[in-house]
Design an enzyme around this catalytic site. Structure first.
Site, PDB file in Angstrom:
ATOM      1  N   LYS A   1      63.087  19.652   2.601  1.00  0.00           N
ATOM      2  CA  LYS A   1      63.565  18.874   3.747  1.00  0.00           C
ATOM      3  C   LYS A   1      65.034  18.602   3.470  1.00  0.00           C
ATOM      4  CE  LYS A   1      62.653  14.900   6.695  1.00  0.00           C
ATOM      5  NZ  LYS A   1      64.034  14.599   7.029  1.00  0.00           N
TER       6      LYS A   1
ATOM      7  N   ARG B   1      70.042  18.862  12.234  1.00  0.00           N
ATOM      8  CA  ARG B   1      69.246  19.890  12.903  1.00  0.00           C
ATOM      9  C   ARG B   1      70.115  20.673  13.879  1.00  0.00           C
ATOM     10  NH1 ARG B   1      63.608  19.403  13.726  1.00  0.00           N
ATOM     11  NH2 ARG B   1      62.761  21.396  14.385  1.00  0.00           N
TER      12      ARG B   1
ATOM     13  N   ARG C   1      70.535  18.297  17.629  1.00  0.00           N
ATOM     14  CA  ARG C   1      69.195  17.754  17.843  1.00  0.00           C
ATOM     15  C   ARG C   1      69.061  17.115  19.216  1.00  0.00           C
ATOM     16  NH1 ARG C   1      66.004  13.954  13.578  1.00  0.00           N
ATOM     17  NH2 ARG C   1      64.632  12.933  15.049  1.00  0.00           N
TER      18      ARG C   1
ATOM     19  N   PHE D   1      64.625  27.815   9.464  1.00  0.00           N
ATOM     20  CA  PHE D   1      63.200  27.689   9.168  1.00  0.00           C
ATOM     21  C   PHE D   1      62.284  28.029  10.337  1.00  0.00           C
ATOM     22  CE2 PHE D   1      64.997  23.297   9.395  1.00  0.00           C
ATOM     23  CZ  PHE D   1      64.506  22.942  10.644  1.00  0.00           C
TER      24      PHE D   1
ATOM     25  N   ARG E   1      56.243  14.787  17.808  1.00  0.00           N
ATOM     26  CA  ARG E   1      56.046  14.376  16.429  1.00  0.00           C
ATOM     27  C   ARG E   1      54.538  14.410  16.217  1.00  0.00           C
ATOM     28  NH1 ARG E   1      59.615  12.036  13.346  1.00  0.00           N
ATOM     29  NH2 ARG E   1      61.074  11.245  14.866  1.00  0.00           N
TER      30      ARG E   1
ATOM     31  N   LYS F   1      56.536  15.223   7.019  1.00  0.00           N
ATOM     32  CA  LYS F   1      57.654  15.112   6.080  1.00  0.00           C
ATOM     33  C   LYS F   1      57.168  14.327   4.880  1.00  0.00           C
ATOM     34  CE  LYS F   1      59.460  11.657   9.204  1.00  0.00           C
ATOM     35  NZ  LYS F   1      60.525  11.220  10.063  1.00  0.00           N
TER      36      LYS F   1
HETATM   37  P1  AMP Z   1      62.979  12.923  10.768  1.00  0.00           P
HETATM   38  O1  AMP Z   1      64.324  12.938  11.418  1.00  0.00           O
HETATM   39  O2  AMP Z   1      62.914  12.017   9.593  1.00  0.00           O
HETATM   40  O3  AMP Z   1      61.845  12.797  11.743  1.00  0.00           O
HETATM   41  O4  AMP Z   1      62.747  14.355  10.117  1.00  0.00           O
HETATM   42  C1  AMP Z   1      62.850  15.493  10.874  1.00  0.00           C
HETATM   43  C2  AMP Z   1      64.190  16.126  10.620  1.00  0.00           C
HETATM   44  O5  AMP Z   1      64.209  16.706   9.336  1.00  0.00           O
HETATM   45  C3  AMP Z   1      64.461  17.276  11.520  1.00  0.00           C
HETATM   46  O6  AMP Z   1      64.966  16.896  12.756  1.00  0.00           O
HETATM   47  C4  AMP Z   1      65.474  18.079  10.742  1.00  0.00           C
HETATM   48  O7  AMP Z   1      66.782  17.643  11.050  1.00  0.00           O
HETATM   49  C5  AMP Z   1      65.202  17.718   9.308  1.00  0.00           C
HETATM   50  N1  AMP Z   1      64.740  18.827   8.480  1.00  0.00           N
HETATM   51  C6  AMP Z   1      65.248  19.099   7.250  1.00  0.00           C
HETATM   52  N2  AMP Z   1      64.635  20.150   6.693  1.00  0.00           N
HETATM   53  C7  AMP Z   1      63.711  20.582   7.590  1.00  0.00           C
HETATM   54  C8  AMP Z   1      62.753  21.649   7.578  1.00  0.00           C
HETATM   55  N3  AMP Z   1      62.620  22.473   6.533  1.00  0.00           N
HETATM   56  N4  AMP Z   1      61.966  21.768   8.681  1.00  0.00           N
HETATM   57  C9  AMP Z   1      62.091  20.939   9.747  1.00  0.00           C
HETATM   58  N5  AMP Z   1      62.974  19.932   9.799  1.00  0.00           N
HETATM   59  C10 AMP Z   1      63.779  19.744   8.738  1.00  0.00           C
END
Ligand code: AMP
Length: 531
Positions: free
Chosen positions: A221, A226, A241, A311, A383, A389
Site C-alpha cells: 500500500k 492515486r 482520485r 496495480f 469501499r 487495507k
Molecule cells: P484509503 O485512502 O486509506 O481508503 O486507502 C485507499 C488508497 O490507498 C487508494 O485510494 C490509493 O491511493 C492507495 N493505495 C496505495 N497502494 C495501493 C494499492 N496497491 N492498491 C490500491 N490502492 C492503493
C-alpha cells in the site's frame, strides 16, 4: 414537450421539500417525455445544461451579457408557437459553439431571440439554468432515484451507470428506453474517469485471508496519490482520485506511460509516489507540491521525481475489464506494462508469509498492504471487502491481571484477559484493555489452569490473579478512555504470543503507552489528505 411544462415541473419541485415527493414528480415527468427530450430535460433540471464529459460544457455567459440580452429581448407575443424543451436546448448548444471573432455579439443575438420567446417566469428559470443553479432541490442523488422509479429499474444499477458516464441525461435515456439490460451494458469510456475502487480497513491478516477464501493477493500500500491513466495512442490524460485532470503537472508520468506501456487504448489504475534518497518515498506533502504545480513544472520534476506503481487495468483495446476477475486483470496488466511499473505483490494463503511481506512494505517506507480478492470484479467508487487495507499493528508487552470466564464455545475457560501496563508513578499495574483473541484452544486450556494457580480473589464472572503472565499484544490504536483508571484503552487488541521469556518487571509501562499514544497522534496530524 413544451418548455413551459418543464418550468411547471420546476415550480412544483421547488415547492416541496419532501424527497419522496420530488422523486415521484420527476418520475412521472420523465415518463411523459419522448426519448430525445430526456437528456436535455434532465440536464436542465440538474443545472448542468451539458454533460460534464462534453468538450463543450460551458456556456461562458456572464451576468453583464445576460443583462444586455434581457434589455434587448422583445416581449413574447401570444400568437407565437411556444418553445419546446428540445428547441431551447438546441439554441443553448448553438450559443456554446459560437467562437472566434464577433462571437460575443453572435451569442447575444441568439440569446435575445431565445429570451424573446419566453414568458417572464420561463425567463427566470432559464437564467437559473444558465448560471447552473436551478435552486429546485434536485441533487444528483434525487435525480438518480427519479430515473430509477421512472424506468422501473433497481437504483444501484442506475448509480453504477452514473459512475461510468457521469452523464445523467444519457443514463436517464438509456434506462427509459432499454431498461435494466441496457444499463448493464454501460461501461467505462476512454477519457471519462471513473471513481477509484476503495478498500475497507482490516486489522488482522489471518482474517483477511479467510474472508478472501483462503488465498489473497497482497500488494504494497504505497504512501502516495492515486491516479487513473487514460490512453489512446499518443493522447494520454492522468486523473486524480477526485477525477480532476492533473496531466499537466505530471509530464514525467506521461512519458513513462508512452515508453513503457505497450497498449494503444487503455485505462490504468495506480499510485504515484515521490522518490527521495535511496529510492525511499518522500512525505506526502512533497508529493502534493507536484500535484498542485501547474506552471514551471519542469523545475519540480527534477527536484521531486515521481515513481509510478500500477496495480489495475480497467479497459484494454476497446474492451471494459471491470467485470473480469482481479487475477485476470493483473495478468493483462503485466502483459502491457514493464515489470518495474507493477506494484510489488505476492499471492499467498500463508499468514506468516503475509506478515513478512507487510514488514517488508513498511521497511521500504510504505503504509502497509492492500489485500485483493482474486476473483473480485472492479467496483468503482465503492469501499468493500473485496479489497482490504492492512496497516501494521503496534505491539505492547502487557501483564494479565484478571480474566473473565468464557461462554458459548469458550465455556469453562478463563478467556477474556484483562491486560495491564506498569504505572511507575503509583507502582501498580493498570488495565488498558481486554481481549479474548489470539490463543488456540489448547493455549486457552493451559492459560486457564495457570491463571487459577495465580488466583488472588474472584467474583462469579472474573478471576483476579497475581501479575505474572506477560503477553505480547497487538492493537491498532490507543484511545483515551474514561472507562479505565489508566486513562487509555487499546482498540482491536489481540494476543500475538505468550512471552514466557519475560517477567512482569519487563512489561511495558504506562509511560510507554502514553508515548505511543502521542506518536500516533503525530502520525494522524500528517495523515493523508484526499486529493
Ligand atoms: P484509503 O485512502 O486509506 O481508503 O486507502 C485507499 C488508497 O490507498 C487508494 O485510494 C490509493 O491511493 C492507495 N493505495 C496505495 N497502494 C495501493 C494499492 N496497491 N492498491 C490500491 N490502492 C492503493
Amino acid at each position: 414537450m413544451r418548455f413551459s411544462e418543464l418550468i411547471d415541473l420546476c415550480r412544483a419541485l421547488e415547492s416541496t421539500t419532501k424527497r419522496t415527493e420530488k422523486r415521484r414528480l420527476l418520475a412521472s415527468f420523465l415518463h411523459r417525455l419522448s426519448p430525445e427530450e430526456v437528456p436535455p430535460a434532465v440536464l436542465l433540471i440538474t443545472g448542468s445544461i451539458f454533460p460534464e464529459s462534453d468538450d463543450l460544457h460551458v456556456l461562458e455567459i456572464g451576468g453583464a451579457t445576460l443583462g444586455r440580452v434581457l434589455r434587448g429581448a422583445r416581449q413574447r407575443t401570444l400568437l407565437e408557437e411556444p418553445l419546446t424543451i428540445v428547441e431551447v436546448h438546441r439554441i443553448l448548444k448553438e450559443v456554446a459553439k459560437v467562437s472566434g471573432k464577433g462571437s460575443r455579439r453572435r451569442k447575444e443575438a441568439l440569446l435575445e431571440g431565445l429570451f424573446g420567446r419566453l414568458t417572464p417566469v420561463e425567463r427566470e428559470y432559464l437564467i437559473r439554468f444558465i448560471f447552473g443553479e436551478p435552486r429546485i432541490g434536485v441533487s444528483e442523488g434525487v435525480m438518480l432515484e427519479g430515473i430509477a422509479e421512472a424506468a422501473g429499474v433497481p437504483l444501484p444499477l442506475v448509480r453504477r451507470a452514473h459512475m461510468f458516464t457521469g452523464d445523467l441525461g444519457k443514463i436517464a435515456q438509456t434506462a427509459l428506453i432499454g431498461g435494466e439490460e441496457a444499463l448493464k451494458g454501460i461501461g467505462i469510456t476512454l477519457f471519462t474517469p471513473v471513481k477509484p475502487m476503495l478498500a475497507e480497513m482490516s486489522y488482522d491478516i489471518e482474517d483477511v485471508i479467510r474472508r478472501h477464501g483462503g488465498r489473497t493477493a497482497l500488494e504494497y500500500k504505497f504512501d502516495g496519490a492515486r491516479i487513473q491513466v487514460h490512453r489512446k495512442g499518443e493522447r494520454i490524460r492522468v486523473f486524480s482520485r477526485r477525477l480532476s485532470d492533473v496531466t499537466s503537472s505530471l509530464p514525467d508520468v506521461v512519458e513513462v506511460i508512452k515508453e513503457r506501456v505497450s497498449a494503444e487504448e487503455v485505462v490504468l489504475d495506480g499510485e504515484v509516489t515521490a522518490v527521495g534518497e535511496g529510492g525511499r518515498p518522500l512525505p506526502f506533502q512533497d508529493l502534493m507540491r507536484r500535484f498542485r504545480r501547474v506552471h514551471e513544472v519542469e523545475e519540480l520534476v527534477e527536484l521531486i521525481p515521481l515513481r509510478l506503481h500500477l496495480f489495475d487495468i480497467l479497459y484494454l483495446e476497446g474492451r471494459s475489464l471491470i467485470d473480469e476477475p482481479y487475477e485476470r486483470r493483473w495478468d493483462l496488466l503485466s502483459e502491457v506494462c514493464d515489470e518495474e511499473l507493477l506494484a510489488e505483490r505476492i499471492v499467498t494463503g500463508d499468514a506468516s508469509e503475509a506478515e513478512a511481506f507487510l514488514e517488508e512494505a513498511v521497511r521500504a517506507g510504505h503504509e502497509g498492504l492492500m489485500a485483493k480478492r482474486l476473483d473480485s470484479d472492479y467496483t468503482p467508487g465503492r469501499r468493500g471487502k473485496k479489497w482490504f487495507k492492512i496497516k501494521p499493528a503496534e505491539t505492547l508487552d502487557l501483564v494479565i491481571v484478571a480474566a473473565d470466564w468464557g461462554h458459548g464455545r469458550r465455556r469453562g475457560w478463563l478467556s477474556n484477559y484483562h491486560l495491564a501496563a506498569w504505572d511507575e508513578e503509583e507502582g501498580v499495574f493498570k488495565v488498558i484493555g481486554k481481549t479474548f483473541k489470539g490463543l488456540t484452544d489448547e493455549e486457552f486450556g493451559e492459560m486457564t489452569r495457570r491463571l487459577l494457580r495465580l488466583k488472588v480473589r474472584e467474583t462469579p464472572y472474573t478471576v483476579y490473579v497475581q501479575p505474572r503472565v506477560v503477553v505480547e499484544v497487538a492493537f491498532n490504536e490507543i484511545q483515551r478512555s474514561p472507562h479505565y483508571p489508566s486513562g487509555f484503552a487499546l482498540r482491536f487488541a489481540r494476543i500475538k504470543r505468550i512471552r514466557e521469556d519475560k517477567g512482569p518487571e519487563e512489561a511495558d509501562t504506562l509511560r510507554r503507552v502514553r508515548e505511543l499514544y502521542e506518536e500516533q497522534f503525530r502520525y494522524k496530524a500528517k495523515m493523508k489528505i484526499d486529493l
